[in-house]
Scaffold this active site. Structure first.
Site, short mmCIF file in Angstrom:
data_model
loop_
_atom_site.label_atom_id
_atom_site.label_comp_id
_atom_site.label_asym_id
_atom_site.label_seq_id
_atom_site.Cartn_x
_atom_site.Cartn_y
_atom_site.Cartn_z
CE1 TYR A 54 -7.43 2.44 -7.19
CE2 TYR A 54 -9.61 1.49 -6.83
CZ TYR A 54 -8.23 1.35 -6.87
OH TYR A 54 -7.65 0.14 -6.56
CD GLU A 64 -10.21 -7.03 1.81
OE1 GLU A 64 -10.73 -6.04 2.37
OE2 GLU A 64 -10.77 -8.15 1.74
CG HIS A 69 -15.51 -4.13 -10.41
ND1 HIS A 69 -15.66 -3.60 -9.15
CD2 HIS A 69 -14.42 -3.51 -10.94
CE1 HIS A 69 -14.71 -2.69 -8.92
NE2 HIS A 69 -13.95 -2.63 -10.01
#
Length: 432
Positions: free
Chosen positions: A323, A302, A207
């Site tokens: 997850y 999103e 990330h």
């Protein structure tokens, strides 16, 4: 006699009325929307009803989070749409090692980054250049490496390029931005300087974000992830951290002077928006507005329209689940004070790269948002009307490759890089 006069008068009125209606319909057909307001008012309800009946959602698979409901109608599972123009895919280059970004150059050539730390130019005819010299070391592990690249708004005169990368640091790593001047022969970079370092550093490999986009205001927008792990994830909501934020910087990497939190104590002055999970897609629409598509949890990717100073929720407000299948701790799908996503995917598409189409080669794509899909190995097309998604299509699935980035060239063609050890650079044009 009176009855006959009355009948003839009525017939004349009906005929004139019919002629008027036919004339109006003919005018509408000839002039497009010239008389649209005269006709739509009468059949809006019928049209809306027909649209609902005709709509077949593109996504029909089982949801990851079936108990969660959209906040408003049309927020997920839009109607399936279909491109009528046949697509032709030309493989310009192969054997690229996990290419992450493609940036069209003014002369039609393409600047490409490879995650292990290389940057090179592929010509419009497909000749692959040697790695450009002068790129600083990257932390190439997990999702980290050499990431996005963008041309300076004044590239024609200053030959400056900007790139984001996961930078190794003494106490971990984090996303940074560097810039450098491309040599005339396009083989090396000079005046290389790291102009921004996201903080804090963290010893992780997930990330990082990150897309870099120059807005119409001349400012540089950087999207950042929150580094994934539970221990650092809450920093997406903390103002003394860059993690999980979109930043707005000057071309020198300084905080833009009119940023929303510049004068807020204990807030990083670079912050533009808050509450993001991992944003790898960012694009400007034809109004110059910034849209992002971010990796959400399972069942929670999103699409968001970015507005100054707003909070987009993560990890407090989100669709989806971990997850692992566990719920997101203490999260809800909507809450006052947080921005609802314009659209979300359940199951996810794993988005990376985005482009609003404005070229002439695909007229039916005008104003549509194209998004790279990693999970389902597809190019996603969204039709957006009045800031709502009204149609979705998945393209190029037959090629079975993870779409990492998608950009429009000056020629109106779409350029794509695919995420694999033997990655490819594609040129997408109308087929015959």
């Amino acid at each position: 006699m009176n009855y006959l006069k009355l009948f003839l008068a009525g017939s004349l009125i009906l005929a004139l009325s019919s002629a008027s209606c036919n004339e109006q319909a003919a005018t509408t057909t000839e002039n497009g929307t010239a008389t649209e307001q005269d006709t739509t008012a009468m059949d809006t309800t019928a049209t809306a009803s027909a649209t609902q009946q005709d709509c077949q959602p593109l996504e029909t698979r089982e949801r990851n989070s079936p108990e969660q409901k959209p906040t408003f109608e049309g927020q997920t599972r839009a109607c399936a749409i279909k491109t009528n123009t046949p697509l032709e895919v030309t493989v310009l280059a192969s054997n690229l090692e996990n290419p992450w970004a493609v940036e069209p150059l003014p002369n039609g050539d393409l600047l490409v980054t490879e995650k292990p730390g290389r940057m090179r130019i592929v010509t419009a005819s497909g000749q692959v250049g040697q790695p450009i010299k002068g790129v600083p070391a990257v932390m190439s592990r997990g999702q980290g490496g050499l990431l996005d690249v963008a041309l300076s708004p004044d590239f024609a005169s200053d030959r400056t390029i900007y790139w984001s990368f996961s930078e190794p640091r003494s106490n971990g790593n984090a996303t940074s931005i560097a810039r450098g001047v491309l040599s005339e022969d396009r083989t090396s970079l000079s005046q290389v300087k790291v102009i921004f370092q996201a903080k804090p550093a963290y010893n992780g490999d997930k990330h990082f974000g990150s897309r870099i986009t120059f807005g119409n205001d001349g400012m540089l927008y950087l999207t950042l992830g929150e580094r994934s792990d539970l221990e650092i994830r809450p920093q997406a909501q903390q103002m003394n951290s860059h993690m999980g934020k979109i930043l707005r910087l000057t071309k020198d990497g300084k905080p833009a002077p009119d940023n929303p939190f510049v004068n807020q104590q204990d807030a990083m002055p670079e912050i533009w928006t808050v509450g993001h999970r991992n944003v790898q897609s960012a694009a400007l629409d034809n109004q110059g507005r910034l849209w992002i598509v971010e990796h959400g949890p399972s069942g929670g990717d999103e699409l968001n329209l970015i507005e100054k100073g707003k909070n987009y929720g993560w990890p407090l407000v989100t669709f989806g689940e971990e997850y692992s299948g566990k719920p997101i701790p203490n999260a809800v799908t909507t809450k006052q004070g947080f921005v609802d996503p314009v659209y979300y995917w359940d199951p996810v598409i794993a988005p990376s790269g985005a482009q609003f189409y404005s070229g002439s080669l695909f007229p039916e794509w005008q104003g549509n948002l194209l998004i790279g899909g990693l999970k389902d190995k597809t190019l996603v097309r969204l039709k957006i009307e009045n800031d709502r998604v009204t149609g979705e299509e998945h393209l190029l699935k037959d090629r079975n490759q993870r779409v990492r980035d998608v950009r429009q060239g000056q020629d109106g063609a779409i350029y794509i890089v695919t995420d694999q050890k033997n990655g490819e650079l594609w040129k997408v044009t109308p087929g015959r």
